[in-house]
Design an enzyme around this catalytic site. Structure first.
Site, PDB file in Angstrom:
ATOM      1  N   LYS B 206       1.070   4.979  12.896  1.00  0.00           N
ATOM      2  CA  LYS B 206       1.584   3.763  12.242  1.00  0.00           C
ATOM      3  C   LYS B 206       2.106   4.004  10.823  1.00  0.00           C
ATOM      4  O   LYS B 206       3.022   3.305  10.384  1.00  0.00           O
ATOM      5  CB  LYS B 206       0.484   2.717  12.205  1.00  0.00           C
ATOM      6  N   ARG B 270       0.468   2.396   0.173  1.00  0.00           N
ATOM      7  CA  ARG B 270       1.178   3.533  -0.429  1.00  0.00           C
ATOM      8  C   ARG B 270       2.365   3.955   0.429  1.00  0.00           C
ATOM      9  O   ARG B 270       3.419   4.310  -0.083  1.00  0.00           O
ATOM     10  CB  ARG B 270       0.221   4.719  -0.610  1.00  0.00           C
ATOM     11  N   ASN B 271       2.178   3.934   1.736  1.00  0.00           N
ATOM     12  CA  ASN B 271       3.269   4.343   2.615  1.00  0.00           C
ATOM     13  C   ASN B 271       4.494   3.457   2.431  1.00  0.00           C
ATOM     14  O   ASN B 271       5.614   3.930   2.324  1.00  0.00           O
ATOM     15  CB  ASN B 271       2.809   4.286   4.078  1.00  0.00           C
TER      16      ASN B 271
END
Lengths: 360, 360
Positions: B206, B270-271
């Site tokens: 994901k 963060r992603n």
């Protein structure tokens, strides 16, 4: 920004598509957007609009003032208020007429049908009959090749050039091919399926879960709960759909989880807002009064609950919503419906409940 | 608000569960939340923490200051820094240790293994080996009954009493049963599956798509595009998973679309933020510098792309991200990757591409 980058591709030379003759019935926002897309793609395209006055106005102004007021239509798009003129001799008829008038329009075009294919662009279930649009086509125009288009497709975003995907479902390769050819562009991608009921059910059922999501939002839920509602919604949608002969894997696609995701994220939708008001403890009457209108999903809850009882399909969210809306159950019952019922499978088509040691 | 309503159910009398002896390895936020849940449920529960100082501090203060500073742990929960004492003679070992240390901890507990089952609570892929946590368990502790837990489970929301669902996957009925019994509560529902790889892959992949969603957000996309990214992400996740022996239907559940939905909606992750910076034209170095740290998803992109090439799986989003991040391709390539490649199926497990007249 993205529109500019894609613009070169969008304004590609016309006529490189087979010159398909396309007619769109219904000048709402989605019908108009699809008609414009086909015209841009070089198809010989006619948009039929019931009112002759509105048809004349749009022909002159190139603006659909009521539904897409900020968008100028392609100069090649023809507008007509004559059903006969629009339908006779075309290749594809795309029907973007509300579900309660869908059957009547097919009856009206029947005298003009020769070899055209008919494609529904309408989401929903016919009131009272619980017919899908594809079933109405089969009933009213037997022998006609047909298909349906559904997906997370806000018309305003489409005409603004936002990258958009949709699904065409048909048992006919040729119908799928023709729809892909006429509508596909650099910013609008048409994926294919042969699971007609599965694709239709996504668009028809999602409004139920937009109400549920709005209701839950009244309790200041977090991402864990939102994700659980989304997946339990998919569980009951696919359970219901399989009972009607659809493929549960269709719900992994644009017309299933894609449309559900868009709908459940849309805090401005009427369904979501009615749900939010109910979650705050208002009655349905109060919620409708505050909103100024009802929401499609309310009727869908009634119809689907009835059909689920007949088919013996377990739909806890739909049932809980019905009880909150019509039987004065507290709104919190919706949340409790997600948490009760013991130890169940995550996806019952992977691990059937009866094979699960603790299922009840 | 919802916490209060559920509180009575949560504080139900203890001891009504079989007195299972549970050990959780790893005192991060999720391990701590699960340990607390098991203790509340009346299980004899020990949380193992590597640092003896931290274990002593938590024993005295009942607060895990570093990971869940605002939450008081159940008085029955035991904290220990001794692996031998924690593991010897327990029924279930739940491992919540980061993927890069997961193998080492199993090697350390091996001498103390008798008849315990081992359950991974860790999402991710072992760096370099491309092993899932379930594979590491099989390699290091063969013959041990095992399973995995995954889902959209923010620890802070769980301890705040927000209704949450998760999935336990195991081939063993007894393991699924034991995990459901020890963790299930009125606000935490554990669904079951037997598709271990499918459940693990959701949580592992994901983060790739959270980067993609962040990158797309830099172009001010609308709901149509967001929904398309979500479903094309599901298409390539399930395509990859099926090649590894998983069931595509698992992606309809909590560990698949549930976790993806939560992750892609989380603009603070963060992603997502790294993706957003890349979308704004920053290089990876600049994005990491601005954020102060890297994001898990970057490593996942590298590993999954490599494995997809070996397995010959079509993953256009992952590939486009790799090219943007490491080969100076413009960020817009990510969007183009969604729109190109002609007429494809919506869900290829419903309508295979080769049966689609126009597929290329």
């Amino acid at each position: 920004m993205i529109e500019q980058v894609f613009s070169e591709a969008v304004t590609k030379p016309k006529g490189n598509q087979a010159q398909l003759k396309i007619t769109i019935l219904g000048g709402g926002s989605f019908g108009t957007a699809m008609a414009n897309m086909a015209a841009r793609n070089g198809c010989d395209t006619t948009l039929w609009i019931r009112s002759a006055d509105v048809a004349t106005e749009i022909t002159q102004t190139r603006i659909n003032k009521k539904y897409l007021p900020d968008f100028e239509l392609d100069s090649a798009l023809k507008i007509s208020a004559s059903l006969e003129e629009s339908v006779l001799g075309c290749d594809l008829i795309l029907v973007a007429i509300p579900s309660h008038s869908f059957r009547a329009i097919l009856q009206q075009i029947k005298p003009f049908m020769t070899a055209q294919a008919v494609i529904s662009l309408t989401k929903g279930i016919e009131p009272n009959s619980f017919c899908f649009m594809s079933e109405i086509i089969q009933q009213e125009l037997p022998q006609v090749p047909y298909g349906v288009v559904s997906g997370p497709n806000l018309a305003k975003e489409i005409v603004a050039g936002m990258p958009t995907g949709t699904v065409v479902a048909s048992h006919s390769d040729l119908v799928r091919h023709a729809v892909q050819t006429s509508l596909h562009s650099a910013v609008f991608r048409v994926f294919a399926s042969d699971d007609i009921y599965g694709v239709e059910l996504g668009g028809a059922l999602k409004n139920i879960y937009a109400i549920a999501m709005g209701m839950a939002a009244a309790y200041k839920i977090g991402e864990n709960t939102r994700s659980m509602i989304l997946t339990r919604a998919l569980a009951e949608m696919s359970r219901f759909a399989v009972k009607l002969g659809a493929n549960p894997l269709t719900f992994l696609g644009l017309s299933g989880v894609g449309d559900l995701f868009a709908t459940c994220n849309s805090a401005l939708s009427r369904n979501y807002q009615i749900g939010f008001a109910l979650g705050k403890g208002q009655s349905l009457d109060e919620a409708i009064k505050a909103l100024g209108q009802t929401a499609e999903g309310i009727n869908t809850v009634i119809q689907v609950r009835k059909r689920a009882l007949e088919l013996d399909v377990y739909m806890p969210i739909t049932n809980a919503l019905y009880e909150v809306i019509f039987e004065q159950a507290p709104a919190l019952n919706m949340a409790l419906s997600l948490m009760k019922n013991g130890h169940r499978s995550d996806v019952e088509f992977v691990l059937p409940h009866q094979h699960n040691l603790l299922s009840k």
